[in-house]
Design a protein around this motif. Structure first.
Motif, short mmCIF file in Angstrom:
data_model
loop_
_atom_site.label_atom_id
_atom_site.label_comp_id
_atom_site.label_asym_id
_atom_site.label_seq_id
_atom_site.Cartn_x
_atom_site.Cartn_y
_atom_site.Cartn_z
N TYR A 112 -12.39 20.39 6.17
CA TYR A 112 -11.17 20.59 5.37
C TYR A 112 -10.86 22.07 5.22
CZ TYR A 112 -7.63 20.14 1.80
OH TYR A 112 -6.43 20.20 1.12
N HIS A 113 -9.59 22.40 5.46
CA HIS A 113 -9.13 23.79 5.34
C HIS A 113 -8.00 23.80 4.32
CE1 HIS A 113 -7.16 27.55 6.42
NE2 HIS A 113 -8.33 27.91 6.95
N PHE A 114 -8.06 24.71 3.34
CA PHE A 114 -7.06 24.68 2.26
C PHE A 114 -5.62 24.80 2.73
CE2 PHE A 114 -10.79 25.12 -0.38
CZ PHE A 114 -10.46 24.31 -1.46
N GLU A 115 -5.40 25.51 3.83
CA GLU A 115 -4.01 25.61 4.33
C GLU A 115 -3.73 24.58 5.42
OE1 GLU A 115 -3.52 29.71 5.36
OE2 GLU A 115 -3.89 30.25 3.26
N LYS A 116 -4.65 24.50 6.38
CA LYS A 116 -4.40 23.59 7.50
C LYS A 116 -4.71 22.13 7.16
CE LYS A 116 -5.94 27.09 10.73
NZ LYS A 116 -7.14 27.47 11.44
N LYS A 117 -5.37 21.91 6.05
CA LYS A 117 -5.84 20.56 5.63
C LYS A 117 -6.89 20.05 6.62
CE LYS A 117 -2.74 20.61 2.30
NZ LYS A 117 -3.09 20.86 0.92
N CYS A 156 -9.65 13.78 -1.92
CA CYS A 156 -10.80 12.93 -1.52
C CYS A 156 -11.69 13.64 -0.49
CB CYS A 156 -10.31 11.59 -0.99
SG CYS A 156 -9.15 11.72 0.36
N CYS A 157 -11.12 14.59 0.26
CA CYS A 157 -11.91 15.34 1.25
C CYS A 157 -12.81 16.36 0.55
CB CYS A 157 -10.99 16.10 2.20
SG CYS A 157 -9.65 15.13 2.87
N LEU A 158 -12.40 16.73 -0.67
CA LEU A 158 -13.14 17.78 -1.38
C LEU A 158 -14.02 17.24 -2.49
CD1 LEU A 158 -10.28 20.42 -1.63
CD2 LEU A 158 -12.38 20.60 -0.30
N LEU A 166 0.84 -1.22 0.00
CA LEU A 166 0.00 0.00 0.00
C LEU A 166 0.86 1.25 0.00
CD1 LEU A 166 -2.73 -0.95 2.62
CD2 LEU A 166 -3.12 -0.36 0.23
N PRO A 167 0.52 2.24 -0.82
CA PRO A 167 1.30 3.48 -0.81
C PRO A 167 0.95 4.36 0.39
CG PRO A 167 -0.43 3.59 -2.45
CD PRO A 167 -0.56 2.26 -1.81
N GLU A 168 1.75 5.39 0.61
CA GLU A 168 1.49 6.36 1.69
C GLU A 168 0.56 7.44 1.17
OE1 GLU A 168 2.84 7.56 4.95
OE2 GLU A 168 2.96 5.36 5.16
N CYS A 169 -0.47 7.77 1.92
CA CYS A 169 -1.37 8.86 1.54
C CYS A 169 -0.57 10.18 1.51
CB CYS A 169 -2.50 8.94 2.56
SG CYS A 169 -3.50 10.42 2.41
N LYS A 170 -0.79 10.99 0.45
CA LYS A 170 -0.05 12.25 0.32
C LYS A 170 -0.71 13.39 1.10
CE LYS A 170 -0.12 12.16 -4.32
NZ LYS A 170 0.11 12.51 -5.73
N LYS A 171 -1.85 13.10 1.65
CA LYS A 171 -2.65 14.10 2.39
C LYS A 171 -2.94 15.34 1.53
CE LYS A 171 -1.06 12.72 6.98
NZ LYS A 171 0.13 11.94 6.84
N CYS A 172 -3.19 15.07 0.25
CA CYS A 172 -3.45 16.20 -0.66
C CYS A 172 -4.85 16.78 -0.47
CB CYS A 172 -3.25 15.75 -2.10
SG CYS A 172 -4.44 14.47 -2.60
N GLY A 173 -5.77 15.98 0.06
CA GLY A 173 -7.11 16.47 0.37
C GLY A 173 -8.12 16.36 -0.77
#
Ligand code: SF4
Ligand code: SF4
Length: 193
Positions: A88-93, A21-23, A12-19
């Motif tokens: 979800y916050h664009f800067e704080k994630k 999927c949150c958006l 399994l790869p590491e999640c990049k926490k790009c967000g």
């Protein structure tokens, strides 16, 4: 997902926490179905509505994550609702990262989910799908092989049966030949008078 990783030997790869999927969430169940499930106490549906809010329309979702919106619409039709997470916050994630619900921790849950090309799981999911298709093809071939073997076994049974019939036919034939012969040797014995 661990099962897929284990079966196909694809770590399994590491999640990049790009967000992304949150958006841009688009569950397979409709809005109404999810609401009903939440009202019945379904854990996933409840968690889902505790964090996600629907976009007003597709265009609003397109502005945030156009590529995945198009791919989901192409695959599932226009009747899909897109959601974004209220935390979800664009800067704080993710602003509730340590308390995020299980559905976030387990995302994407399966390689069959439609993912954005930039998601860390995208390549992994494509490889899993390829391996899955390969396995499915192999299974199909094995099934055909089994059928062929069964046919061969069936054919062999038929041939055995035919041989036995032939043998017994010969015995009958011998018997039929024997009766008149015996009547000649011993007329009293004869069935043909
Ligand atoms: S709770 Fe956090 S991880 Fe989950 S969808 Fe929202 S922002 Fe993303
Ligand atoms: S889109 Fe993929 S890489 Fe990005 S946060 Fe979600 S799971 Fe992680």
């Amino acid at each position: 997902m661990e099962k897929w990783a284990e079966i196909f030997n694809l770590p399994l790869p590491e999640c990049k926490k790009c967000g992304i999927c949150c958006l841009c969430a688009s569950p397979s169940k409709s809005y109404g179905e999810l609401l009903e499930k939440a009202a019945q106490g379904d854990g996933f549906a409840r968690d889902f509505f505790s964090i996600f809010i629907p976009y007003k329309n597709h265009d609003q979702a397109r502005k945030i994550c156009g590529s995945i919106v198009e791919r989901v619409l192409k695959s599932r039709g226009e009747d899909v609702v897109f959601y974004r997470c209220r935390h979800y916050h664009f800067e704080k994630k993710c602003t509730i990262y340590n308390e995020r619900p299980n559905l976030c921790r387990e995302f994407p849950g399966s390689p069959l989910v439609i993912l954005d090309e930039n998601c860390a799981f995208y390549e992994w999911s494509q490889k899993c799908r390829e391996s899955y298709k390969k396995l499915e093809k192999e299974l199909e071939e094995l099934k055909n092989r089994k059928k062929q073997l069964e046919n061969t076994k069936y054919r062999k049974k038929c041939i055995d049966l035919l041989c036995r019939l032939k043998r017994s036919e010969n015995e009958d034939y011998r018997f039929i030949l024997t009766v008149p012969a015996m009547s000649i040797v011993s007329p009293g014995w004869s069935w043909i008078r």
